[in-house]
Design an enzyme around this catalytic site. Structure first.
Site, mmCIF file in Angstrom:
data_model
loop_
_atom_site.group_PDB
_atom_site.id
_atom_site.type_symbol
_atom_site.label_atom_id
_atom_site.label_comp_id
_atom_site.label_asym_id
_atom_site.label_seq_id
_atom_site.Cartn_x
_atom_site.Cartn_y
_atom_site.Cartn_z
ATOM 1 N N CYS A 58 42.585 35.115 49.375
ATOM 2 C CA CYS A 58 43.518 34.486 48.384
ATOM 3 C C CYS A 58 44.847 35.084 48.365
ATOM 4 C CB CYS A 58 42.483 34.328 47.029
ATOM 5 S SG CYS A 58 42.241 36.117 46.398
ATOM 6 N N SER A 113 47.597 45.420 46.984
ATOM 7 C CA SER A 113 46.683 44.458 46.324
ATOM 8 C C SER A 113 47.272 43.968 45.106
ATOM 9 C CB SER A 113 45.235 44.982 45.997
ATOM 10 O OG SER A 113 44.655 45.257 47.176
#
Length: 419
Positions: A58, A113
């Protein structure tokens, strides 16, 4: 810069795009499902790419591989997604050799991240590496690099608190619900999609909301039943999706569909509805915001939230970076040894040829020639010479490539294949 060749003229690249410059819509254009990943790998094999790993989550889509030029990898990505080269150039990054290796370490270790300390990407890298290996697209260099990144990831998890608690998209979504919805334990929650993010979200919902009104729906019902069984939750058929949406106070969408699966026409009730879309591409049509009682939150919005826990994690970044450097040092040491091993072997064979020729000459000159002693002495000298060269190459401050080329030139060695 050191060059990481496989066959002459190829270099190791990391190309891709992430949440840092590409919004959810653009990331959606370059998103790869399992079918398109397989298609990309097969195309790479057909086009002669010798090692390649592709990941699509994603937050990012990336390709790590060997090529003569990064455009070969960019073309593979654009050929198998909706994205265009022009769109890619606007938001993408391209790293080569050392920078590409460093990037993979940061990604796999959770430092790159969207939510600091989210390690879900490492399982994606493992899975992608296995898929490439099955197709013969994982060479020794890339396999060793992946294993080094996994090692660094494990050490950072155990030796720092950068991932203490859950700092993932799934955790962030539940955290958001807890902070914005009153009396959440009494609300009807519908989770649509039970893939990895859906499963993790479900676990966090059960753990943190103390809610026993959670319903799961998945296109493949058996997958939803597997997840529900662990937590004693309710499962409904996909055919009941609209009905369940209208009975819900909170809808979490985490499907892997390439087009929106929920839009305003699915919503008939007038009570407040919070929708969290955790999917890339977006799986909830923006038109739901035309309904006054509906609030839509996308994962990009969730990642921007900060709390004390996430702030504390930042203090562990230097320790994590030090761990990466230690593991990377081991990898580079292996790489250097592997790089010069063919040259050392060729040098050894060259010296053996010298030895054999000289021994043959001495046999003819001396009737009492002690062949066994001469063999022993000459072999020991050859071993010491090759060890000396190996030590030099391993510890040389100048480029290993330059040293290798000099040795090959002096001893007139044939060019070995680079690693």
């Amino acid at each position: 810069m050191e060059h990481y060749h496989m066959t002459r003229g190829t270099y190791f690249y990391a190309i891709g795009l992430s949440y840092k410059k590409a919004d959810a819509d653009v990331r959606g254009h370059f998103s790869l499902d399992e079918t398109s990943k397989e298609s990309l790998l097969n195309q790479a094999k057909t086009e002669g790419i010798e090692s390649l790993i592709v990941t699509s989550t994603c937050n990012r889509t990336e390709i790590y591989g060997f090529a003569e030029h990064p455009y070969q990898l960019i073309k593979l990505l654009c050929d198998n997604t909706k994205g265009t080269v022009e769109e890619f150039q606007e938001v993408a990054y391209i790293y080569k050799n050392k920078e590409a290796i460093a990037h993979m370490f940061r990604v796999g270790s959770g430092l790159d991240s969207q939510i600091l300390g989210d390690f879900e990407i490492i399982s994606q890298l493992k899975k992608s590496a296995r898929g490439s290996k099955k197709l013969g697209l994982l060479n020794a260099f890339t396999e060793r690099l992946i294993n080094a990144v996994i090692q660094a990831s494990k050490r950072i998890k155990t030796e720092t608190e950068i991932s203490s608690g859950a700092t993932s998209v799934s955790f962030a979504s539940v955290h958001y619900i807890l902070n914005t919805v009153k009396e959440v334990s009494t609300k009807n929650i519908l989770l649509f999609g039970t893939g990895k993010i859906g499963r993790n979200t479900c676990e966090n919902l059960v753990k943190h909301t103390k809610n026993d009104h959670i319903t799961l729906i998945n296109r493949t019902k058996t997958k939803a039943e597997e997840v529900a069984g662990k937590f004693n939750l309710l499962v409904k058929d996909y055919a009941n999706l609209q009905e369940e949406i209208n009975a819900s106070d909170i809808l979490i969408v985490a499907t892997g569909a390439l087009n929106p699966t929920v839009d305003k026409h699915c919503i008939q009730s007038k009570k407040p509805l919070l929708i969290l879309d955790l999917s890339i591409p977006r799986n909830v049509n923006q038109n739901v915001t035309e309904l006054e009682h509906v609030t839509l939150v996308h994962l990009d919005d969730l990642s921007q939230m900060t709390d004390d826990t996430l702030e504390r994690r930042k203090a562990f970044i230097p320790v994590a970076e030090q761990i990466i450097e230690e593991v990377k040092l081991d990898f580079n040491s292996w790489l250097a040894t592997r790089k010069f091993a063919p040259t050392i072997n060729a040098l050894k064979h060259k010296l053996l040829d010298f030895k054999n020729a000289e021994l043959e000459t001495q046999r003819k000159k001396h009737a009492d020639f002690n062949e066994a002693q001469a063999e022993l002495i000459s072999n020991n000298i050859i071993q010491k010479i090759t060890n000396h060269f190996a030590y030099h190459l391993k510890n040389d401050d100048m480029s290993t490539d330059d040293s290798i080329e000099l040795i090959k030139k002096v001893f007139q060695l044939e060019s070995p294949t680079h690693v």
